[in-house]
Design a protein around this motif. Structure first.
Motif, PDB file in Angstrom:
ATOM      1  N   GLU A  95       0.839  -1.210   0.000  1.00 17.23           N
ATOM      2  CA  GLU A  95       0.000   0.000   0.000  1.00 17.23           C
ATOM      3  C   GLU A  95       0.871   1.256   0.000  1.00 17.23           C
ATOM      4  O   GLU A  95       0.578   2.223  -0.705  1.00 17.23           O
ATOM      5  CB  GLU A  95      -0.921   0.005   1.220  1.00 17.23           C
ATOM      6  CG  GLU A  95      -2.019  -1.024   1.159  1.00 17.23           C
ATOM      7  CD  GLU A  95      -2.833  -1.090   2.444  1.00 17.23           C
ATOM      8  OE1 GLU A  95      -2.832  -0.105   3.234  1.00 17.23           O
ATOM      9  OE2 GLU A  95      -3.462  -2.142   2.670  1.00 17.23           O
ATOM     10  N   TYR A  96       1.937   1.258   0.771  1.00 14.85           N
ATOM     11  CA  TYR A  96       2.879   2.382   0.835  1.00 14.85           C
ATOM     12  C   TYR A  96       3.517   2.636  -0.532  1.00 14.85           C
ATOM     13  O   TYR A  96       3.619   3.773  -0.983  1.00 14.85           O
ATOM     14  CB  TYR A  96       3.938   2.080   1.900  1.00 14.85           C
ATOM     15  CG  TYR A  96       5.129   2.995   1.917  1.00 14.85           C
ATOM     16  CD1 TYR A  96       5.091   4.199   2.612  1.00 14.85           C
ATOM     17  CD2 TYR A  96       6.301   2.647   1.261  1.00 14.85           C
ATOM     18  CE1 TYR A  96       6.199   5.046   2.645  1.00 14.85           C
ATOM     19  CE2 TYR A  96       7.413   3.478   1.287  1.00 14.85           C
ATOM     20  CZ  TYR A  96       7.355   4.675   1.980  1.00 14.85           C
ATOM     21  OH  TYR A  96       8.455   5.498   2.002  1.00 14.85           O
ATOM     22  N   LEU A  97       3.963   1.559  -1.189  1.00 18.29           N
ATOM     23  CA  LEU A  97       4.580   1.699  -2.516  1.00 18.29           C
ATOM     24  C   LEU A  97       3.601   2.326  -3.503  1.00 18.29           C
ATOM     25  O   LEU A  97       3.970   3.202  -4.291  1.00 18.29           O
ATOM     26  CB  LEU A  97       5.030   0.330  -3.044  1.00 18.29           C
ATOM     27  CG  LEU A  97       6.204  -0.346  -2.333  1.00 18.29           C
ATOM     28  CD1 LEU A  97       6.396  -1.759  -2.865  1.00 18.29           C
ATOM     29  CD2 LEU A  97       7.482   0.468  -2.485  1.00 18.29           C
ATOM     30  N   THR A  98       2.362   1.885  -3.449  1.00 11.49           N
ATOM     31  CA  THR A  98       1.339   2.387  -4.360  1.00 11.49           C
ATOM     32  C   THR A  98       0.985   3.835  -4.022  1.00 11.49           C
ATOM     33  O   THR A  98       0.954   4.700  -4.911  1.00 11.49           O
ATOM     34  CB  THR A  98       0.082   1.500  -4.292  1.00 11.49           C
ATOM     35  OG1 THR A  98       0.465   0.148  -4.557  1.00 11.49           O
ATOM     36  CG2 THR A  98      -0.953   1.937  -5.301  1.00 11.49           C
ATOM     37  N   ALA A  99       0.741   4.117  -2.756  1.00  7.58           N
ATOM     38  CA  ALA A  99       0.340   5.464  -2.325  1.00  7.58           C
ATOM     39  C   ALA A  99       1.409   6.514  -2.621  1.00  7.58           C
ATOM     40  O   ALA A  99       1.090   7.677  -2.877  1.00  7.58           O
ATOM     41  CB  ALA A  99       0.008   5.448  -0.832  1.00  7.58           C
ATOM     42  N   ASN A 100       2.666   6.110  -2.603  1.00  6.69           N
ATOM     43  CA  ASN A 100       3.762   7.053  -2.839  1.00  6.69           C
ATOM     44  C   ASN A 100       4.233   7.066  -4.291  1.00  6.69           C
ATOM     45  O   ASN A 100       5.261   7.669  -4.602  1.00  6.69           O
ATOM     46  CB  ASN A 100       4.923   6.750  -1.893  1.00  6.69           C
ATOM     47  CG  ASN A 100       4.587   7.167  -0.476  1.00  6.69           C
ATOM     48  OD1 ASN A 100       4.609   8.344  -0.150  1.00  6.69           O
ATOM     49  ND2 ASN A 100       4.228   6.201   0.359  1.00  6.69           N
ATOM     50  N   GLY A 101       3.504   6.382  -5.177  1.00  4.40           N
ATOM     51  CA  GLY A 101       3.822   6.401  -6.594  1.00  4.40           C
ATOM     52  C   GLY A 101       5.096   5.658  -6.964  1.00  4.40           C
ATOM     53  O   GLY A 101       5.639   5.851  -8.048  1.00  4.40           O
ATOM     54  N   ILE A 102       5.564   4.804  -6.082  1.00  5.23           N
ATOM     55  CA  ILE A 102       6.788   4.041  -6.344  1.00  5.23           C
ATOM     56  C   ILE A 102       6.481   2.923  -7.344  1.00  5.23           C
ATOM     57  O   ILE A 102       7.297   2.590  -8.190  1.00  5.23           O
ATOM     58  CB  ILE A 102       7.380   3.509  -5.024  1.00  5.23           C
ATOM     59  CG1 ILE A 102       7.773   4.698  -4.144  1.00  5.23           C
ATOM     60  CG2 ILE A 102       8.574   2.594  -5.280  1.00  5.23           C
ATOM     61  CD1 ILE A 102       7.985   4.361  -2.679  1.00  5.23           C
TER      62      ILE A 102
END
Length: 151
Positions: free
Chosen positions: A138-145
């Protein structure tokens, strides 16, 4: 060296470890280092070293690994194995988790690294991953990574 504790080598562990590697001079030690590093690129050997690292690096009497120690170990282990998301993982943990790392999380991260592609396109949110790995995705997705398709 089969050291029981990180950063501590008994004389017996040190000498026995060197002997098992066929090292009896500094020059032979230098010559052996590239081979020892190459073992980290072997899938089975890396898994053995990775699993050993958790037990070896945790403090005596503790079941979990201190977060800063775990981060240091991941950065060291994945330096040769080249997992491009390791820095994002470590940053995520420092920002969102800030707790010790369980053996389950330690073990499951290696499975994640070995089975999930870099865009996390084959990640199953309904799979049996620890919540921390779910939150990392979720963090990777939310931060556009990474860019994941929305269902």
């Amino acid at each position: 060296m089969k050291a029981a504790t990180m950063c501590e080598f008994s004389r017996q562990e040190f000498i026995g470890g060197l002997q098992s590697l066929g090292i009896d001079t500094i020059e032979k030690f230098r010559e052996k280092l590239p081979y020892m590093r190459s073992e980290l690129r072997d899938d089975q050997k890396f898994r053995e070293i990775y699993n050993f690292a958790f037990v070896w690096a945790k403090e005596k009497g503790q079941k979990s690994l201190a977060l800063e120690t775990a981060i240091g170990m991941w950065q060291l282990l994945f330096a040769e194995w080249h997992w491009p998301l390791v820095d994002h993982w470590c940053q995520f943990l420092q920002l969102k988790h800030n707790k010790a790392i369980s053996r389950d999380t330690w073990s499951q991260l290696l499975e994640f690294v070995k089975t999930i592609d870099l865009q996390v396109s084959n990640y199953d949110e309904e799979g049996a991953w620890p919540y921390l790995i779910d939150e990392f995705v979720e963090y990777l997705t939310a931060n556009g990574i990474i860019q994941r398709p929305r269902n």
